[in-house]
Every structure is written in C-alpha cells, then in structure tokens.
Design an enzyme around this catalytic site. Structure first.
Site, mmCIF file in Angstrom:
data_model
loop_
_atom_site.group_PDB
_atom_site.id
_atom_site.type_symbol
_atom_site.label_atom_id
_atom_site.label_comp_id
_atom_site.label_asym_id
_atom_site.label_seq_id
_atom_site.Cartn_x
_atom_site.Cartn_y
_atom_site.Cartn_z
ATOM 1 N N GLU A 8 0.799 -1.226 0.000
ATOM 2 C CA GLU A 8 0.000 0.000 0.000
ATOM 3 C C GLU A 8 0.832 1.276 0.000
ATOM 4 O OE1 GLU A 8 -0.145 -2.417 2.221
ATOM 5 O OE2 GLU A 8 -2.121 -2.636 3.131
ATOM 6 N N ASP A 94 -2.044 -5.288 3.468
ATOM 7 C CA ASP A 94 -2.283 -5.723 4.844
ATOM 8 C C ASP A 94 -3.237 -6.906 4.906
ATOM 9 O OD1 ASP A 94 -0.623 -3.739 5.743
ATOM 10 O OD2 ASP A 94 -2.236 -2.289 6.061
ATOM 11 N N ASP A 96 -5.772 -7.518 6.890
ATOM 12 C CA ASP A 96 -7.135 -7.325 7.378
ATOM 13 C C ASP A 96 -8.092 -7.147 6.203
ATOM 14 O OD1 ASP A 96 -6.488 -4.828 6.475
ATOM 15 O OD2 ASP A 96 -6.606 -3.831 8.411
ATOM 16 N N GLU A 98 -9.549 -4.487 4.995
ATOM 17 C CA GLU A 98 -9.233 -3.360 4.110
ATOM 18 C C GLU A 98 -8.106 -3.736 3.159
ATOM 19 O OE1 GLU A 98 -10.838 0.269 3.151
ATOM 20 O OE2 GLU A 98 -11.362 -0.923 4.913
ATOM 21 N N TYR A 321 1.754 -5.430 12.970
ATOM 22 C CA TYR A 321 0.602 -4.715 12.397
ATOM 23 C C TYR A 321 -0.250 -4.097 13.494
ATOM 24 C CZ TYR A 321 -3.166 -3.722 9.134
ATOM 25 O OH TYR A 321 -4.099 -3.099 8.352
ATOM 26 N N ARG A 323 -3.383 -2.826 13.453
ATOM 27 C CA ARG A 323 -4.848 -2.934 13.468
ATOM 28 C C ARG A 323 -5.213 -4.374 13.815
ATOM 29 N NH1 ARG A 323 -3.998 0.535 8.943
ATOM 30 N NH2 ARG A 323 -4.766 2.643 9.383
ATOM 31 N N HIS A 368 -4.009 -11.742 13.830
ATOM 32 C CA HIS A 368 -3.774 -12.923 14.641
ATOM 33 C C HIS A 368 -2.797 -12.706 15.774
ATOM 34 C CE1 HIS A 368 -6.057 -14.914 11.552
ATOM 35 N NE2 HIS A 368 -5.212 -14.494 10.639
#
Length: 894
Positions: A8, A94, A96, A98, A321, A323, A368
């Site tokens: 990203e 990422d 997740d 998003e 990460y 989030r 996780h």
C-alpha cells in the site's frame, strides 16, 4: 525471472525491498486505487439508471460501480506497465479486510495474465517476509465481501440521511453509520451533565497515632449508619435508592465541625483488622483499542496521531501490524520477551510458564497477534532511540514496555484494612464513630518494574491509601487531630478519546481500526470539540442527534449498530450472504422496514423543534445558520430578546442564570446614534455575526444617482465599519461612528502616491502605492501624521515582528517532537509552537486559561493537517493577477 510485489505505501515498499532479492520489484499502490464515485461523477449514460442514486444498484444484488480514482490513474498505468515485464504478481497488502479489498481491487484493475499470489504478514522483518513468501494463499473473497458491505452500508446511510440534515439543520452536514452513534454517546453524556444537580456533603478525617507513627483514617459510619460519599447521590441531587435502603447518613457542615471538635485529645480502639495477600497481574499486550487508550492517557496523543505514528513504525519494521483485536502473542514473541526479562530484570521476574492471554473482544478477527515490537528478537528502546523521532520513540517504548511486562511475574504484597471506633465527647448527635484506613505494602514489584497500566479519570476517585504501622485488634490509639471537609457531588465526567474508545469497544460499535477516523470525523464536522482532553459536543450535535433519535432511531441505537458489526463479522466468516444482508438492511424484511422505507415514511419534520434546546421554560438555544443563539420568548409566545451563544461556553455551563446574563449583556436592538450630515441617514450600532459594528440605515425610498445624474436601478448600499476592540457598543458615540465610516483616512501624497490609513483583516495598517506597514494599535489610525507615516514607510518591511518577543506562556516538552512548547502572540493572533510546528489558538478560547494538554492537542491537530496535505504547509492563497496570460506549449484543439 521478474516478480512484482505490490504493497500500500512507499515506506512499506522501501522496507520490504531491502529484504528481497534483485528479482523482486516492490511498488506501492498508495492505498485504495478504486472506489464508489459520487453519483454526479458517473458517466452520462448511467446518471438515470439503477446506479444513479448511490453508484450502487440497490435493485439487483447491490452491485457496486467502481472507478479508478482520478488521482490513481497514473499509478494504475504505471503498475500495468511493470506487470507486462513480470512473471509473477504478489499482492502483499495488509492482512485485514481493508488490505484484502485493496488486493481485490488491484486484481480487478490490473487484470494480470501471470500467476497471482496473496502474500500476508503481520510484521515487516526479514524473517517474517521470508516466511510469507513460502506461505502464500488465494485471495479471501469473504473478507472482501465484508469490507465491500461496510462500504456500501456507509454509502446508503450517508446518501439517504445527510440530505435530511441539510434540509432540516444546516448545509454540508453528514450522517454516518458509526459517526452518528458516536456523536450520540458524547451528547448523551452532556445531557446527563446538564440534568445533574450538585449536592454538598461533608466528611471527617482524623489523624491517629501509635507511638511516633501517625496515619490518617476517614469517617465511614456514625451510630451504625454509613456516612454518605459522592457515589451515594443520584444526578437528581437526592440519595440513590440503594443508599436510602441502607439508611446512609448525610453529614452537614455543622455535624462535621461538631464531630471533629469532639474528637480532639480523645482515643480510638482498633475494632477490626484484616490482612489479605495482594496480587496483581499485568495487563495483556496492546490491541488497536488499548494502544489508543494508553497513548491518550500517557502520551496525550489523539487516536488519529497514535495510528499515524504506529503506521510509520509498522511500515519501517519496528512493530507488528497495528490494526488488531487480538491479545495473543506468537511463540517467537513470547520467547523474545522472556529472554529480555531474564537479561534485563533477572530470573526472579520471569514466570515458570509463559502467560497466555485470551481475546475477550466480541468478533475479534482483524489479525492474529497483538501489537508488539517486531522481530524474533525485540530491539530495546535504547537500541532504537537514535533512529526514531521523539513521538515514534515514545510510542515504541510504550509498546515495548507493555509487551515485556505482559510476560513478567505478578506484583505481590499485603493489603491491610483497619477500623477504629471512637466515642466522641460532647457530640450530641453522635455516640459512636467508626473510621477506616487501608494500606498496601508491595513486597515484590514484578511487572510494575517495567510498566503499569494507566486509568481513565473516575467520577469519584478512591482515597489515597495510608502507610499503616503494625496494629493489633483492641489496641488503643491517640487522636492527634481531626478536620471536617466539605465536598460537592460531581457530574458524570466527559468522554476523553481514551474513554470514548473504550466505550465504543465495550458496546461493539464500529471496529477499533476505525475509531481514530470516526473521532476525527465528528471533530472535523463540528459536532465535537476538545477542551483539554475532554470531548465536548456542540449545539449542532444536539440538533443532529435529536433529529435522528426522533425520526430514525435505529440508526443511533447502540444495540442495532453493534448487531450490524456482528453481521459484517458473519459475512467475513462466510456465515452470511452479503447481498441478502444488504437487502434486509435497505429494503427491509418481514415485520421490519428497511432504511429506504424508514426515510420514505418520514413526514414533515419540524425543523424549528429539532433545532431548539430548552434551557428554561422561556429561554431556548436555537441552532441557526450562523451558529447557536439564545432566544427568549415572552408570555404571548413571541421573541423578546436574542443573543449569540459565546463559543467558549459548553452546553452544561449554559444554565438559566448564565443565559439571562448573556441576554442582558447583549445588544438587544439597533441603537440609533444620530444622523450623518450628508444624506441625513440614521447611523446605528448593530450586533453582527463577527461582532458589533456601525452602519448607515438606508430608507426604502432612497435612490442612487449614476455619474451622469440619472437615477440608478440599484439601491444605495449602506456604509459599515466594525468597532475597534476598545469600543463598547453601549457607549459608542455618533462622532466615533462617523470616524469609523470615513475610513480609509487619507494623509496626503508622498512621491506622487496617496498615503491612506485603514483597518484590515489582520489589523490596522497604512498604505502608499504598493508599500504597506502595520500600525501598533487601532487608535493610531486617527492619530498618525503624514510625517510619522513617511518615516514608518522608510523602514524596511518586516514579516511578522521586528524583534522576537518573549513567549506569553510555557507548557513544557512536547511528547512528539521532544521540544519545548510555548505560547506566542503573532501577526494573526496567539499561537502555540514547539519551534517546528505552529498552531493557532482559536479565537473562542481564552489564552489565559490555555492548559498544557490543550496546547499539545492543537499542535497534534496541526501536524495531522500537514500530514494529510502530503507534508506541505499550506500558505494563504493569493489572487492571481487578472492580466496574467495563460502559458501553454500548444494550442488547445477545438
């Protein structure tokens, strides 16, 4: 063999490229490349079709219409070009929802003809990247469906409800699935504060002595009845039901003073003594929510600033990460933490077995592992300090301490509580008084050596614990002194960012990864502002919340919003169909109307009622086009008086008495000062949006002549002028008004150019041709002479101030930059600065009451604005010369 890896952000790309071989090319998409366009931006042939209203076909499975964002077209073309020379494509966004959606959009836009692999990792280290290369997977369409459903939900809610707010409250407002509920939380807390009735109560503290050791104890009961404390009172000002049932006794000032006096020189007997072992476990590692809370408490960072710094730490390989809802640590992380505990604190601080934490958050599925230092071996704060900026280091240190402490031994000790009975002498209303004290002795600090979790401010804090001597039941103690102390019950505390995030998580509203943007949105939209660390709702928020509560109650219902989040989790888990859920939400199901039907059935909403908040039976706050104002209604139901609500008064502070004071002090009606001598127009002093001013009152039949002497079709415009800051609208005279209306004042010519003096947007100044100089005061406009003006014009132009003035106040060190923060007075008003970033102080705020917390928040908000602008500090726009020609290399084709 060439392999293209897409992530990203550029920072993430730079870090990852350092861990991969020469055959890998790492590029950044710079976030999402596609999104739902505004309906007005749809192609012409789609503006009347099924996508016309939302860019989503709500009649056929809620199919979205995506377009490549205009600012990403160049990036997509660049990625397509790189893909032509690649043998494999790795989508490494990422892990997740998003990130999964970004990968899906990349796949749809690039249409690769080479093998595609989904590569995921939760930390950017060489070990993690190598592991990820060997464990690629397919794209998870269920996660994409969940993200897509969330995006479509937000579009449906925003586009159905926002127009309602524009019509009934004010233009440019927005409603949102989560932001409206969050706003309601803040408004409801303020309503509780407005309804709160303070009550006074008293208690007694005595000093007891054993030999040379003294300690304090608080009165807890008199004659077997418990003494009331703050939490025993309801917001109505009366004792709560539980306190009434228990027969709680409220001490008044006289009772407390009499009891305190009767204890002097007396003795007390230890009637109860209890000793318990004390054990306290460390807090679990950080999740997104708890990181935002602790950073707010300990570092005074906003949620948005916390996530921005955490993003940078993650992308540069310092933390995992950021989030995540999980408190779990990988085996590598546990091993790294235990190694550092043994090395840095000693083996006695290391538990026999690793600690295992279980995620309690409902539907925790974003990632996780908890937020922790990256790598199989943690870098200590000392090892990274020189490589990080001050704010990054502070957050990394917080994460490191929390992670290491979570694997350390419990803090252990003993807690001793004692009750001392005294029989007062000379207290007519009390025959027996019981005092209590407690103390904790930490025998082994355990995890506290590394880290201790912060706490939100509580409504009624517990009394500080005493250091108690060795005591025995039945022991006689001497009363060395006693005092009565008065208290007043406290209203419910306002939300801080930390406590609001905690409440949102507890209620299951939204996702921790969106809390920062949600709080930023309601602040930027003018629904909430900050006072210190507290979040205060505006009157605009009251009006919007009331409209939604009365007309679309489901949208601001806490349980309904939490259930929506649960359904999105079910879609992510493959347990629910995306289209069916959106169908039920928008079109409705059996026995329940959907959003479409709820909005359609709304009758004529009384905008006046929605925008009216009662202060007293005859005084209301009205939310108007130009801000909130007070309106007093007389017995006939007609408006009697009106006044703007000062911006520095919070809703709970606007009592009936305060409202009356504001109405009395305001300029009630235009005050006629007299007539101007040329046309005979009345001159009046008025109260406007930007303060008091004087103006000509032009009669309806007045005419204006053209240069040729004919009657113009346009009516003459009245001259107006703002009052000087030193002028009072109640005492300003006709002479003062005529002087103001005569501006600009001409001082004559100098070198063929007129010298004029006038009052501008940024204060008084003089002008001669292209040259201008600021004056020191507004009064100088009428006193400066031509000679003084010419001398001032000879002086070199100075931007800002001629000489640096000392700061107005100092606020200590900024946790982000590590530099000293001061308050200064600038050309455009007071501002706070750390030497790198300047942040203006809003005009509504009193600089004499500016706190350290507020100063740091202003700087944090300014840094965020700069970051959103790509790191560029925006300058004030200047008008381009109308005579400038457009320079082009080629002629435009017709």
């Amino acid at each position: 063999m060439s392999k293209l890896v897409i992530v990203e952000s550029p920072a993430k790309a730079r870090t990852i490229s350092g861990y991969l071989g020469k055959e890998y090319r790492v590029e950044a998409s710079i976030g999402h490349i596609r999104d739902l366009p505004k309906p007005s931006d749809l192609p012409a042939d789609m503006k009347k079709g099924p996508f016309a209203k939302f860019s989503v076909d709500v009649g056929h499975g809620f199919e979205p219409y995506y377009v490549v964002s205009p600012d990403k077209k160049k990036k997509v073309a660049e990625l397509k070009k790189l893909l032509k020379n690649a043998d494999e494509l790795y989508l490494a966004t990422d892990e997740d929802r998003e990130g999964e959606a970004i990968a899906w959009h990349l796949l749809a836009a690039l249409k690769p003809k080479v093998p595609v692999k989904r590569m995921v990792f939760h930390e950017i280290t060489k070990e993690a990247i190598n592991r990820a290369l060997g464990a690629t997977r397919e794209l998870n369409r269920q996660l994409v469906d969940a993200q897509e459903s969330r995006r479509i939900l937000d579009r449906l809610v925003g586009y159905e409800v926002s127009p309602l707010l524009w019509r009934k409250v004010a233009p440019s407002l927005s409603a949102g699935r989560v932001q409206s509920v969050t706003t309601r939380l803040v408004v409801e807390r303020e309503r509780e504060r407005m309804a709160f009735v303070p009550v006074s109560y008293w208690d007694v503290t005595a000093v007891f002595a054993k030999s040379e050791t003294e300690f304090k104890a608080r009165l807890t009961s008199v004659d077997k009845a418990r003494v009331a404390v703050g939490k025993d009172f309801a917001d109505t000002g009366r004792l709560g039901d539980k306190a009434l049932r228990e027969g709680v006794r409220v001490l008044g000032k006289t009772d407390a003073a009499q009891l305190a006096a009767s204890l002097e020189g007396g003795t007390g007997t230890v009637t109860a003594l209890e000793r318990k072992p004390y054990r306290r476990r460390p807090a679990p590692p950080f999740t997104t929510s708890t990181l935002q809370q602790e950073a707010s408490r300990k570092l005074r960072l906003s949620s948005r600033e916390t996530m921005r710094i955490a993003q940078a730490l993650y992308e540069n390989g310092y933390i995992t990460y950021m989030r995540t809802d999980s408190v779990n640590l990988s085996q590598q992380a546990v091993s790294a933490a235990r190694t550092q505990i043994k090395e840095m604190y000693g083996s006695e601080f290391l538990p026999a077995k690793p600690r295992v934490y279980v995620t309690k958050s409902k539907g925790a599925q974003e990632a996780h592992e908890a937020i922790r230092p990256a790598g199989d071996h943690f870098r200590t704060p000392g090892e990274v300090k020189a490589k990080l900026q001050a704010g990054e280091f502070a957050l990394y240190e917080l994460i490191w301490k929390r992670t290491v402490a979570s694997q350390m031994e419990d803090a252990r000790g003993d807690t001793v509580s004692v009750k001392i009975t005294v029989c007062p002498q000379g207290a007519d209303s009390v025959s027996e008084a019981v005092f209590s004290a407690a103390g904790t002795v930490i025998s082994f600090p355990g995890f506290i050596c590394a880290y201790e979790e912060g706490r939100d401010n509580r409504r009624y804090e517990e009394k500080a614990q005493s250091h108690l001597p060795e005591l025995d039941r039945g022991e006689i103690l001497t009363v060395k002194g006693s005092t009565g102390e008065g208290h007043e019950t406290a209203p419910p505390p306002r939300y801080t960012e930390a406590s609001l995030v905690k409440t949102l998580e507890e209620k299951g509203i939204g996702r921790p990864s969106t809390y920062a943007s949600t709080i930023s949105t309601i602040t930027d939209r003018g629904y909430v502002y900050r006072r210190g660390q507290a979040l205060v709702p505006t009157w605009l928020a009251f009006a919007v919340t009331r409209l939604l509560e009365e007309n679309l109650p489901e949208l601001v219902d806490y349980d309904f919003t939490a259930d929506m989040e649960h359904e999105l989790d079910r879609i992510a888990a493959g347990e629910e169909n995306r289209s069916e859920y959106l169908e039920n939400f928008y079109h409705g199901s059996k026995g329940r109307k959907g959003l479409e039907g709820q909005v359609a059935q709304l009758g004529d909403i009384d905008a006046r009622a929605v925008n009216t908040i009662e202060i007293t039976p005859r005084i209301n706050v009205r939310v108007g086009r130009y801000g909130p104002y007070l309106e007093e209604i007389n017995a006939a139901g007609e408006e009697n008086r009106r006044a703007s609500v000062p911006g520095d008064i919070a809703p709970d502070e606007l009592t009936g008495e305060k409202a009356e004071e504001i109405l009395t002090a305001a300029l009630q009606e235009d005050r006629i000062l007299g007539k101007e001598p040329v046309h005979g127009y009345d001159i009046a002093v008025k109260d406007g949006r930007f303060g008091p001013y004087v103006s000509e009152v032009i009669p309806d039949d007045a005419v204006q002549l053209t240069p040729t002497g004919k009657v113009s079709k346009t009516k003459p415009k009245p001259r107006t002028a703002s009052l000087f800051k030193t002028m009072n609208p109640q005492t300003v005279t006709l002479e003062d008004a005529l002087k103001l209306l005569s501006l600009p004042r001409s001082l004559g010519e100098s070198d063929g150019e007129q010298i004029t003096v006038q009052n501008g947007r940024y204060g008084p100044y003089l002008k001669c041709g292209k040259e201008s100089r600021s004056l020191e005061s507004e009064e100088q406009i009428f006193t400066i002479t031509k000679e003084e003006a010419r001398e001032l014009l000879k002086q070199p132009r100075v931007r800002g101030r001629a000489a640096a003035r000392p700061p107005l106040a100092e606020f200590g060190t900024d946790p982000v930059s590590g530099k000293n923060v001061v308050l200064k007075d600038g050309r455009f008003g007071p501002y706070v600065t750390d030497g790198e970033t300047n942040a203006s102080v809003p005009r509504s705020e009193d600089i004499n009451r500016l706190t350290t917390q507020r100063a740091l928040e202003l700087l944090a908000a300014r840094r965020q604005k700069i970051a959103e602008n790509g790191g560029v500090k925006k300058r004030r726009a200047t008008k381009r010369s109308t005579g400038a020609k457009r320079s082009t290399g080629t002629k435009r084709k017709k």
